[in-house]
Design an enzyme around this catalytic site. Sequence first.
Site, PDB file in Angstrom:
ATOM      1  N   ASN A 194      33.480  36.520  49.109  1.00 62.48           N
ATOM      2  CA  ASN A 194      34.656  36.262  48.274  1.00 62.48           C
ATOM      3  C   ASN A 194      35.860  36.253  49.212  1.00 62.48           C
ATOM      4  O   ASN A 194      36.347  37.311  49.611  1.00 62.48           O
ATOM      5  CB  ASN A 194      34.766  37.368  47.219  1.00 62.48           C
ATOM      6  CG  ASN A 194      35.909  37.133  46.251  1.00 62.48           C
ATOM      7  OD1 ASN A 194      36.716  36.211  46.422  1.00 62.48           O
ATOM      8  ND2 ASN A 194      35.991  37.973  45.237  1.00 62.48           N
ATOM      9  N   LYS A 243      35.792  39.669  51.214  1.00 67.46           N
ATOM     10  CA  LYS A 243      34.904  40.718  50.732  1.00 67.46           C
ATOM     11  C   LYS A 243      33.476  40.184  50.734  1.00 67.46           C
ATOM     12  O   LYS A 243      33.269  38.998  50.501  1.00 67.46           O
ATOM     13  CB  LYS A 243      35.293  41.129  49.310  1.00 67.46           C
ATOM     14  CG  LYS A 243      36.577  41.925  49.268  1.00 67.46           C
ATOM     15  CD  LYS A 243      36.831  42.432  47.869  1.00 67.46           C
ATOM     16  CE  LYS A 243      38.136  41.906  47.360  1.00 67.46           C
ATOM     17  NZ  LYS A 243      38.341  41.801  45.971  1.00 67.46           N
ATOM     18  N   ARG A 303      32.202  32.629  46.264  1.00 67.78           N
ATOM     19  CA  ARG A 303      32.943  32.606  45.006  1.00 67.78           C
ATOM     20  C   ARG A 303      34.093  31.590  45.112  1.00 67.78           C
ATOM     21  O   ARG A 303      34.874  31.635  46.052  1.00 67.78           O
ATOM     22  CB  ARG A 303      33.525  33.986  44.715  1.00 67.78           C
ATOM     23  CG  ARG A 303      34.325  33.979  43.460  1.00 67.78           C
ATOM     24  CD  ARG A 303      35.162  35.202  43.272  1.00 67.78           C
ATOM     25  NE  ARG A 303      35.970  35.004  42.069  1.00 67.78           N
ATOM     26  CZ  ARG A 303      37.142  35.572  41.884  1.00 67.78           C
ATOM     27  NH1 ARG A 303      37.659  36.372  42.778  1.00 67.78           N
ATOM     28  NH2 ARG A 303      37.814  35.328  40.784  1.00 67.78           N
ATOM     29  N   HIS A 325      37.020  33.858  35.267  1.00 66.91           N
ATOM     30  CA  HIS A 325      36.166  35.065  35.129  1.00 66.91           C
ATOM     31  C   HIS A 325      34.792  34.719  34.544  1.00 66.91           C
ATOM     32  O   HIS A 325      34.133  35.568  33.940  1.00 66.91           O
ATOM     33  CB  HIS A 325      36.789  36.114  34.182  1.00 66.91           C
ATOM     34  CG  HIS A 325      38.067  36.724  34.665  1.00 66.91           C
ATOM     35  ND1 HIS A 325      39.149  36.915  33.830  1.00 66.91           N
ATOM     36  CD2 HIS A 325      38.446  37.180  35.879  1.00 66.91           C
ATOM     37  CE1 HIS A 325      40.136  37.475  34.499  1.00 66.91           C
ATOM     38  NE2 HIS A 325      39.736  37.655  35.762  1.00 66.91           N
ATOM     39  N   HIS A 341      37.186  40.752  29.265  1.00 66.91           N
ATOM     40  CA  HIS A 341      37.315  41.141  30.676  1.00 66.91           C
ATOM     41  C   HIS A 341      38.759  41.555  30.870  1.00 66.91           C
ATOM     42  O   HIS A 341      39.660  40.725  30.976  1.00 66.91           O
ATOM     43  CB  HIS A 341      36.944  39.960  31.587  1.00 66.91           C
ATOM     44  CG  HIS A 341      37.096  40.263  33.039  1.00 66.91           C
ATOM     45  ND1 HIS A 341      36.023  40.420  33.904  1.00 66.91           N
ATOM     46  CD2 HIS A 341      38.202  40.453  33.801  1.00 66.91           C
ATOM     47  CE1 HIS A 341      36.471  40.694  35.112  1.00 66.91           C
ATOM     48  NE2 HIS A 341      37.789  40.704  35.082  1.00 66.91           N
ATOM     49  N   GLY A 393      41.184  43.372  33.192  1.00 65.36           N
ATOM     50  CA  GLY A 393      41.520  43.934  34.499  1.00 65.36           C
ATOM     51  C   GLY A 393      42.940  43.528  34.812  1.00 65.36           C
ATOM     52  O   GLY A 393      43.709  43.203  33.911  1.00 65.36           O
ATOM     53  N   GLY A 399      43.834  40.814  36.073  1.00 63.06           N
ATOM     54  CA  GLY A 399      43.795  39.543  35.347  1.00 63.06           C
ATOM     55  C   GLY A 399      42.851  39.761  34.175  1.00 63.06           C
ATOM     56  O   GLY A 399      41.828  40.428  34.330  1.00 63.06           O
ATOM     57  N   ARG A 404      51.189  38.918  34.745  1.00 62.85           N
ATOM     58  CA  ARG A 404      51.294  37.567  34.184  1.00 62.85           C
ATOM     59  C   ARG A 404      51.732  37.631  32.721  1.00 62.85           C
ATOM     60  O   ARG A 404      51.262  38.502  31.977  1.00 62.85           O
ATOM     61  CB  ARG A 404      49.950  36.841  34.255  1.00 62.85           C
ATOM     62  CG  ARG A 404      49.481  36.560  35.658  1.00 62.85           C
ATOM     63  CD  ARG A 404      48.173  35.763  35.617  1.00 62.85           C
ATOM     64  NE  ARG A 404      47.556  35.706  36.924  1.00 62.85           N
ATOM     65  CZ  ARG A 404      46.288  35.983  37.162  1.00 62.85           C
ATOM     66  NH1 ARG A 404      45.485  36.348  36.179  1.00 62.85           N
ATOM     67  NH2 ARG A 404      45.806  35.901  38.386  1.00 62.85           N
ATOM     68  N   PHE A 435      47.552  50.312  34.604  1.00 65.20           N
ATOM     69  CA  PHE A 435      47.441  50.954  33.296  1.00 65.20           C
ATOM     70  C   PHE A 435      47.446  52.480  33.377  1.00 65.20           C
ATOM     71  O   PHE A 435      47.815  53.142  32.421  1.00 65.20           O
ATOM     72  CB  PHE A 435      46.208  50.425  32.543  1.00 65.20           C
ATOM     73  CG  PHE A 435      46.520  49.168  31.788  1.00 65.20           C
ATOM     74  CD1 PHE A 435      46.975  48.049  32.463  1.00 65.20           C
ATOM     75  CD2 PHE A 435      46.412  49.106  30.398  1.00 65.20           C
ATOM     76  CE1 PHE A 435      47.307  46.876  31.775  1.00 65.20           C
ATOM     77  CE2 PHE A 435      46.739  47.948  29.702  1.00 65.20           C
ATOM     78  CZ  PHE A 435      47.181  46.841  30.388  1.00 65.20           C
ATOM     79  N   GLY A 486      38.312  46.756  35.092  1.00 72.17           N
ATOM     80  CA  GLY A 486      39.053  48.015  35.315  1.00 72.17           C
ATOM     81  C   GLY A 486      39.599  48.660  34.056  1.00 72.17           C
ATOM     82  O   GLY A 486      39.364  49.850  33.807  1.00 72.17           O
ATOM     83  N   ILE A 487      40.303  47.901  33.255  1.00 77.11           N
ATOM     84  CA  ILE A 487      40.912  48.470  32.044  1.00 77.11           C
ATOM     85  C   ILE A 487      39.855  48.595  30.942  1.00 77.11           C
ATOM     86  O   ILE A 487      39.749  49.633  30.288  1.00 77.11           O
ATOM     87  CB  ILE A 487      42.080  47.574  31.573  1.00 77.11           C
ATOM     88  CG1 ILE A 487      43.167  47.504  32.652  1.00 77.11           C
ATOM     89  CG2 ILE A 487      42.664  48.081  30.269  1.00 77.11           C
ATOM     90  CD1 ILE A 487      44.072  46.288  32.540  1.00 77.11           C
ATOM     91  N   GLY A 488      39.063  47.551  30.755  1.00 74.08           N
ATOM     92  CA  GLY A 488      38.046  47.563  29.701  1.00 74.08           C
ATOM     93  C   GLY A 488      37.061  48.713  29.850  1.00 74.08           C
ATOM     94  O   GLY A 488      36.626  49.308  28.873  1.00 74.08           O
ATOM     95  N   GLU A 506      30.137  40.775  39.210  1.00 72.08           N
ATOM     96  CA  GLU A 506      30.280  39.356  39.526  1.00 72.08           C
ATOM     97  C   GLU A 506      29.461  38.971  40.760  1.00 72.08           C
ATOM     98  O   GLU A 506      28.916  37.871  40.839  1.00 72.08           O
ATOM     99  CB  GLU A 506      31.756  39.023  39.711  1.00 72.08           C
ATOM    100  CG  GLU A 506      32.507  39.164  38.384  1.00 72.08           C
ATOM    101  CD  GLU A 506      34.013  39.130  38.501  1.00 72.08           C
ATOM    102  OE1 GLU A 506      34.577  38.045  38.399  1.00 72.08           O
ATOM    103  OE2 GLU A 506      34.624  40.195  38.714  1.00 72.08           O
TER     104      GLU A 506
HETATM  105  P1  ADP Z   1      41.188  42.946  39.260  1.00 76.37           P
HETATM  106  O1  ADP Z   1      39.743  42.869  39.733  1.00 76.37           O
HETATM  107  O2  ADP Z   1      41.589  41.863  38.321  1.00 76.37           O
HETATM  108  O3  ADP Z   1      42.194  43.183  40.348  1.00 76.37           O
HETATM  109  P2  ADP Z   1      40.342  45.428  37.999  1.00 76.37           P
HETATM  110  O4  ADP Z   1      39.235  44.960  37.139  1.00 76.37           O
HETATM  111  O5  ADP Z   1      40.028  46.245  39.187  1.00 76.37           O
HETATM  112  O6  ADP Z   1      41.317  44.237  38.360  1.00 76.37           O
HETATM  113  O7  ADP Z   1      41.330  46.264  37.064  1.00 76.37           O
HETATM  114  C1  ADP Z   1      42.535  46.802  37.519  1.00 76.37           C
HETATM  115  C2  ADP Z   1      43.180  47.567  36.352  1.00 76.37           C
HETATM  116  O8  ADP Z   1      42.243  48.536  35.892  1.00 76.37           O
HETATM  117  C3  ADP Z   1      44.450  48.295  36.702  1.00 76.37           C
HETATM  118  O9  ADP Z   1      45.448  48.038  35.742  1.00 76.37           O
HETATM  119  C4  ADP Z   1      44.057  49.741  36.624  1.00 76.37           C
HETATM  120  O10 ADP Z   1      45.080  50.496  36.085  1.00 76.37           O
HETATM  121  C5  ADP Z   1      42.915  49.743  35.658  1.00 76.37           C
HETATM  122  N1  ADP Z   1      42.056  50.884  35.955  1.00 76.37           N
HETATM  123  C6  ADP Z   1      41.189  51.018  36.966  1.00 76.37           C
HETATM  124  N2  ADP Z   1      40.613  52.248  36.947  1.00 76.37           N
HETATM  125  C7  ADP Z   1      41.170  52.899  35.910  1.00 76.37           C
HETATM  126  C8  ADP Z   1      41.029  54.193  35.347  1.00 76.37           C
HETATM  127  N3  ADP Z   1      40.181  55.083  35.882  1.00 76.37           N
HETATM  128  N4  ADP Z   1      41.769  54.498  34.271  1.00 76.37           N
HETATM  129  C9  ADP Z   1      42.618  53.599  33.711  1.00 76.37           C
HETATM  130  N5  ADP Z   1      42.801  52.355  34.201  1.00 76.37           N
HETATM  131  C10 ADP Z   1      42.092  52.007  35.270  1.00 76.37           C
END
Ligand code: ADP
Length: 398
Positions: free
Chosen positions: A7, A14, A90, A180, A208, A210, A212, A241, A284, A331-333, A386
């Site tokens: 990637n 990565k 990717r 995604h 999804h 995160g 994004g 965004r 978040f 990450g957020i989900g 992914e």
């Molecule tokens: P991307 O791959 O799009 O950069 P991620 O899927 O890693 O993003 O998600 C990043 C987001 O997930 C950030 O807003 C972060 O705050 C949130 N996040 C990651 N770990 C945690 C956690 N333990 N608690 C709350 N939010 C988290």
Amino acid sequence: MKILVVNAGSSSLKYQLIDMETEKVLAKGGCERIGIPGSLLKAKGNGGEKIYNQDMPDHKVAIELVLAALLDKEIGVIKSMDEIGAVGHRVVASGEYFKKTTLVTPEVLKTLEEKTFELAPLHNPAAATGLRACMEVMPKTPMALVFDTSFHATMPEKAYLYGIDYDDYKKYGVRKYGFHGTSHKFVSSEAAKYLGKKPEELKIVTCHLGNGSSITAVDGGKCVDTSMGFTPLAGILMGTRSGDIDASAVEFLARKKGMSHSEVVTYLNKKCGVAGISGVSSDFRDLIAGAEKGNERCALALDMFAYQTKKYVGSYAAAMGGLDCIVFTAGIGENTPTVRAGVCDGLQFLGVELDEKANNAPNDGSIREISSKRSKVKVLIIPTNEELVIARETAELL
Ligand code: ADP
């Protein structure tokens, strides 16, 4: 067979080396600051970790260093480069030029470079740079392009078209492509496996969420609609965004702020979203901490994020004529119970009922069911992967 997943970003690369018999990650890591002083590679493998502080003027040197790490005496996991059966790259945007995972030939490389760069000016040139570097360093190894957009290729025309002059769509390819895709594909198929059903039997909305974020309607295993658009700017508001916004408001903002077209698009990508609403952060964790201390704009940003996500879930249930399962990932989900609760609250009329305790349980990295026993719609948390999808698609292609 072992597949190397790459990637490449403009200054980063990565990678993961995956054994396809066991689908285990043998080694992984990332090069940072390629072409910038202070470049380094953090590499893991064979139970160890090593940091290479080495100058990487370009991606070719970076991939050479990655191979050196894979062959390393201590943390290495292969004896010879020949053990790498193929490389899966990717690629963010395919336009309408590639509908599925594609083996790299000189013609494919030409199309990638000549046709798709303008669709993803930051991401696709970086992917092509990474690809060219790998081709130079590993000239005999097959290379595959795996697109974030492929899973969305099944969307019907009524879902991917914008309400613009049809001739302009045909001429310029301006339409919804979605992003995604590898993640939506992975979590929707994992959901079917978890539920013990065939993908054809299920109507799933995958969220999804995160930095994004995108939401996808998966009907019978196929994407029928998704929230991101011509670029990843569309859909719900995200870390930085704006998400969907009236095009006339964009022109108005540009005029008021004295910005050019490209400046206002950069502003909408980098300075808006929950970071812009809260005035605090795009992360978040910071927003939740802020809201807990009484910061109203942090609370508002969280509220907007959940509200907009919920609206997509509802509209996709309508688009599919039903809903069996909601999946949260990224990450957020995967990590934010308040967002998941905010999304599901109000969807009771569709048969969604959360189990509060399950929703609030700490993330242990496994698939978790967070709907109550009574809930008609299953709500799942599924960690995305992914890289595994990229490796699987590359292996399948071979
Ligand atoms: P991307 O791959 O799009 O950069 P991620 O899927 O890693 O993003 O998600 C990043 C987001 O997930 C950030 O807003 C972060 O705050 C949130 N996040 C990651 N770990 C945690 C956690 N333990 N608690 C709350 N939010 C988290």
